[in-house]
Structures are given as C-alpha cells and as structure tokens.
Design an enzyme around this catalytic site. Structure first.
Site, PDB file in Angstrom:
ATOM      1  N   ASP A 195       0.847  -1.200   0.000  1.00 39.30           N
ATOM      2  CA  ASP A 195       0.000   0.000   0.000  1.00 39.30           C
ATOM      3  C   ASP A 195       0.886   1.255   0.000  1.00 39.30           C
ATOM      4  O   ASP A 195       0.383   2.375  -0.099  1.00 39.30           O
ATOM      5  CB  ASP A 195      -1.019  -0.016   1.146  1.00 39.30           C
ATOM      6  CG  ASP A 195      -0.376   0.003   2.526  1.00 39.30           C
ATOM      7  OD1 ASP A 195       0.864  -0.056   2.616  1.00 39.30           O
ATOM      8  OD2 ASP A 195      -1.132   0.076   3.520  1.00 39.30           O
ATOM      9  N   SER A 196       2.205   1.050   0.063  1.00 41.48           N
ATOM     10  CA  SER A 196       3.137   2.169  -0.138  1.00 41.48           C
ATOM     11  C   SER A 196       2.927   2.803  -1.510  1.00 41.48           C
ATOM     12  O   SER A 196       3.401   3.906  -1.761  1.00 41.48           O
ATOM     13  CB  SER A 196       4.587   1.689  -0.017  1.00 41.48           C
ATOM     14  OG  SER A 196       4.813   0.548  -0.815  1.00 41.48           O
ATOM     15  N   ASP A 219      -1.009  -6.317  -0.500  1.00 40.22           N
ATOM     16  CA  ASP A 219      -1.074  -5.655   0.811  1.00 40.22           C
ATOM     17  C   ASP A 219      -2.503  -5.195   1.077  1.00 40.22           C
ATOM     18  O   ASP A 219      -3.081  -4.450   0.269  1.00 40.22           O
ATOM     19  CB  ASP A 219      -0.131  -4.435   0.759  1.00 40.22           C
ATOM     20  CG  ASP A 219       0.384  -4.059   2.126  1.00 40.22           C
ATOM     21  OD1 ASP A 219       0.071  -4.758   3.103  1.00 40.22           O
ATOM     22  OD2 ASP A 219       1.122  -3.060   2.198  1.00 40.22           O
ATOM     23  N   LYS A 273      -0.891  -9.531   2.828  1.00 42.67           N
ATOM     24  CA  LYS A 273      -0.202  -9.057   4.031  1.00 42.67           C
ATOM     25  C   LYS A 273      -1.148  -8.133   4.768  1.00 42.67           C
ATOM     26  O   LYS A 273      -1.901  -7.374   4.126  1.00 42.67           O
ATOM     27  CB  LYS A 273       1.069  -8.283   3.656  1.00 42.67           C
ATOM     28  CG  LYS A 273       1.746  -7.646   4.861  1.00 42.67           C
ATOM     29  CD  LYS A 273       3.122  -7.096   4.531  1.00 42.67           C
ATOM     30  CE  LYS A 273       3.108  -5.679   3.982  1.00 42.67           C
ATOM     31  NZ  LYS A 273       2.486  -4.683   4.886  1.00 42.67           N
ATOM     32  N   GLU A 310      -1.352  -5.512   8.429  1.00 36.77           N
ATOM     33  CA  GLU A 310      -0.644  -4.918   9.565  1.00 36.77           C
ATOM     34  C   GLU A 310      -1.388  -5.212  10.863  1.00 36.77           C
ATOM     35  O   GLU A 310      -2.617  -5.183  10.887  1.00 36.77           O
ATOM     36  CB  GLU A 310      -0.552  -3.397   9.380  1.00 36.77           C
ATOM     37  CG  GLU A 310       0.292  -2.977   8.194  1.00 36.77           C
ATOM     38  CD  GLU A 310       0.385  -1.460   8.040  1.00 36.77           C
ATOM     39  OE1 GLU A 310      -0.052  -0.714   8.955  1.00 36.77           O
ATOM     40  OE2 GLU A 310       0.890  -1.014   6.996  1.00 36.77           O
ATOM     41  N   GLU A 335       9.033  -4.051  10.857  1.00 36.93           N
ATOM     42  CA  GLU A 335       9.400  -2.724  10.324  1.00 36.93           C
ATOM     43  C   GLU A 335       9.764  -1.769  11.462  1.00 36.93           C
ATOM     44  O   GLU A 335       9.049  -1.680  12.471  1.00 36.93           O
ATOM     45  CB  GLU A 335       8.232  -2.133   9.502  1.00 36.93           C
ATOM     46  CG  GLU A 335       8.566  -0.734   8.972  1.00 36.93           C
ATOM     47  CD  GLU A 335       7.606  -0.218   7.908  1.00 36.93           C
ATOM     48  OE1 GLU A 335       6.680  -0.949   7.512  1.00 36.93           O
ATOM     49  OE2 GLU A 335       7.799   0.938   7.477  1.00 36.93           O
TER      50      GLU A 335
HETATM   51  O1  KIV Z   1       3.509  -1.117   1.727  1.00 34.30           O
HETATM   52  C1  KIV Z   1       4.682  -1.488   1.759  1.00 34.30           C
HETATM   53  O2  KIV Z   1       5.478  -1.262   0.845  1.00 34.30           O
HETATM   54  C2  KIV Z   1       5.125  -2.219   2.947  1.00 34.30           C
HETATM   55  C3  KIV Z   1       6.580  -2.510   3.073  1.00 34.30           C
HETATM   56  C4  KIV Z   1       7.348  -1.312   3.377  1.00 34.30           C
HETATM   57  C5  KIV Z   1       6.825  -3.610   4.040  1.00 34.30           C
HETATM   58  O3  KIV Z   1       4.330  -2.552   3.757  1.00 34.30           O
END
Ligand code: KIV
Length: 300
Positions: free
Chosen positions: A50-51, A89, A119, A121, A188
């Site tokens: 989600d970055s 994500d 993934k 959080e 992280e």
């Molecule tokens: O969204 C992302 O890129 C991440 C990584 C930095 C682990 O969660």
C-alpha cells in the site's frame, strides 16, 4: 540462472530458506514492467504494497489507498511475474473491521488480483483475522513494529519497541501473529537486537525493513532501492541506483534533441509510402492536370 533457482517461490520454499539460513529477498512492485525487472533479477517475493499510495499516487500516508487500487496493481504485477511469490497488501480498513469483511476483501486479492497471499498490519489484535483467512486457505504475511496504517496513533512514522515494555509488546505481537498461522512476518522500524530476538523466537521467516541484519530476509520499496524518491533518504534505505537523476537527464537530452531537430533521424522513421505513380487525368475546364487523390507525397 539455473532452473532450480527459477522454480516458482512457494510457502514451502520460504520455510526451507529459513531452515537453511538462506536470506529471503522481497521488493515492492506496482506494475508489470517493474515486476518483470525485479522478478528477473531474482527477488523471491514481490509485495504490491500500500506504499503505492505514497510513491505512485504522491500521497503523504498510505491511509487513502483502496482495495480496488491495490488489486488493480496486483493484476499488473502478476502479468510481469514468472517466479516470485506475489503478496497483495491489505489497505487501511480492509481488514480491521471484522474477520468476515477481511476474508471477503482478502479473497479478491487472490481471485481478481492474481496474488498468492496477502499481508496485513497488526499484532495480537489482528490474530483472529489472520486465523480466519488462513482457515479459508489464504496465506497471510503479518506486519508488526512500525505499522504505517497506524501513523496517527504512533504520532508519526516512528521506530517502535525502543523501551523494554514496548519491545515486549512487539515480541508478544510477533508470537501472536505466528501462532495465528501467518507464513511470514514483516518487522518494520524496530531496533536490530529486538528483530534478532523476534527472529529467533518465531518459527516463521521474518522480513525486515529498518530492523537490522538478523532478520530471515529484507524488503525495500523499489522506488527507494532504485533512487526514484529524490526527497526521501531514510536511514534504513540503501540506494542501489540513482534512476531519478538518470531518468531526468535522459528526458532533458530528448527535449533538447527534439527542439534542435536532432531527433527523430531517418532511422527512427518508417521510410516512404509505396503508392502508384501520379497519373494525369482529364480535368475539364482547367489547364493543369489534377493528380489522383492519394498520390501526393514522396514516391517509393
Ligand atoms: O507497503 C509497503 O510497501 C510495505 C513494506 C514497506 C513492508 O508494507
């Protein structure tokens, strides 16, 4: 690259790598071209993070990113990937409301996005959701420590686990995530010695970002790794190229050449059109013969 190295990366591959002490490499990707480049370079895991909200969309946080947006990018990444394991994500509010809602959303990453896992959080509080997804056959990667979706609760993108009590919390979160059935865990923004302790304590691979060298693997955002984020140089990032500067220079040269008439040259064009020769036709009432329509321009 040997065929053995090219075999698709699966969950058993990642478990074996931890057992053998082979480092796992993970890089974010958001489109087919970058995915192909990173996959061909040999990264084991591509994370459609989600970055993307920050590096692709130019936002200050990841909070506005939607499920549809991540799935769109997952589809593109899947088209460019042959070997790597693809993780989608789960963005803010796609997994926090209830395990059932998380399941509905997570399923879409696999069925519509072509991801192999998701993934999410969160630590102990995310365990019931992780358990529900894993029960449904969706592999889950956990993410503890600095969790960017909690940026406001943390008071900014701050290193976590720096006091004894906070470190205990990170360790408890990691154990809860592993116990709930996650196949791997992102650590992280935590102190290196805490990451080493977590890595030794959990049976699943840990993938670090700003968590020191003791993790079972490492992840970087591809824009950071490639030097595409000129205004950002956090301490945990190593730039392996300076593509923003290289790209800017290339585009400036292109603009100069177009303005100077140096591009395109003959070799960048497609030659001449093959057309019938101009034929004179009677043109009653006028002295000059009129060429047939379509016979203008250079003759082959
Ligand atoms: O969204 C992302 O890129 C991440 C990584 C930095 C682990 O969660």
């Amino acid at each position: 690259m040997t065929d053995a190295v090219r075999k698709p990366v699966t969950l058993p591959t990642l478990r074996r790598m931890k057992a053998k002490g082979e480092k796992i490499t993970m890089v974010t990707a958001y489109d087919a071209t970058f995915a192909r480049m990173i996959d061909e370079a040999g990264a084991d895991i591509l994370l459609v993070g989600d970055s993307l909200g920050m590096v692709v969309q130019g936002r200050d946080t990841t909070l506005p990113v939607t499920v549809d947006e991540v799935i769109y990018h997952c589809r593109a990444v899947a088209r460019g990937t042959r070997r790597a394991h693809i993780v989608g994500d789960m963005p803010f509010l796609s997994h926090q409301i209830s395990p059932e809602e998380a399941l509905r959303n997570a399923g879409r990453f696999l069925s519509e996005g072509g991801a192999h896992s998701v993934k999410l959080e969160g630590g102990a509080s995310a365990a019931p959701t992780i358990r529900r997804l894993v029960q449904a056959g969706i592999p889950v990667m956990g993410h503890v420590g600095l969790t960017p979706q909690s940026v406001h609760a943390m008071g900014g993108f701050r290193v976590q686990g720096k006091t004894e009590e906070a470190a205990e919390r990170v360790l408890a979160d990691a154990l809860a995530v592993a116990e709930a059935g996650a196949f791997a865990l992102v650590l992280e923004g935590i102190p290196s010695d805490l990451a080493a302790e977590v890595t030794a304590a959990v049976p699943i691979p840990t993938i670090g970002i700003g968590a020191g060298p003791a993790c079972d693997g490492q992840v970087l955002v591809c824009y950071d790794l490639l030097g595409l984020t000129p205004d950002l140089k956090p301490r945990f990032v190593k730039r392996y190229a300076e593509l923003f500067e290289a790209g800017k220079e290339a585009v400036a040269t292109y603009c100069e050449e177009v303005r100077a008439g140096a591009f395109p040259r003959e070799e960048h064009g497609f030659g001449t059109v093959k057309r019938p020769a101009v034929r004179a036709v009677p043109n009653p009432g006028q002295d000059e013969p009129r060429p047939l329509f379509g016979s203008y321009g250079p003759q082959a």
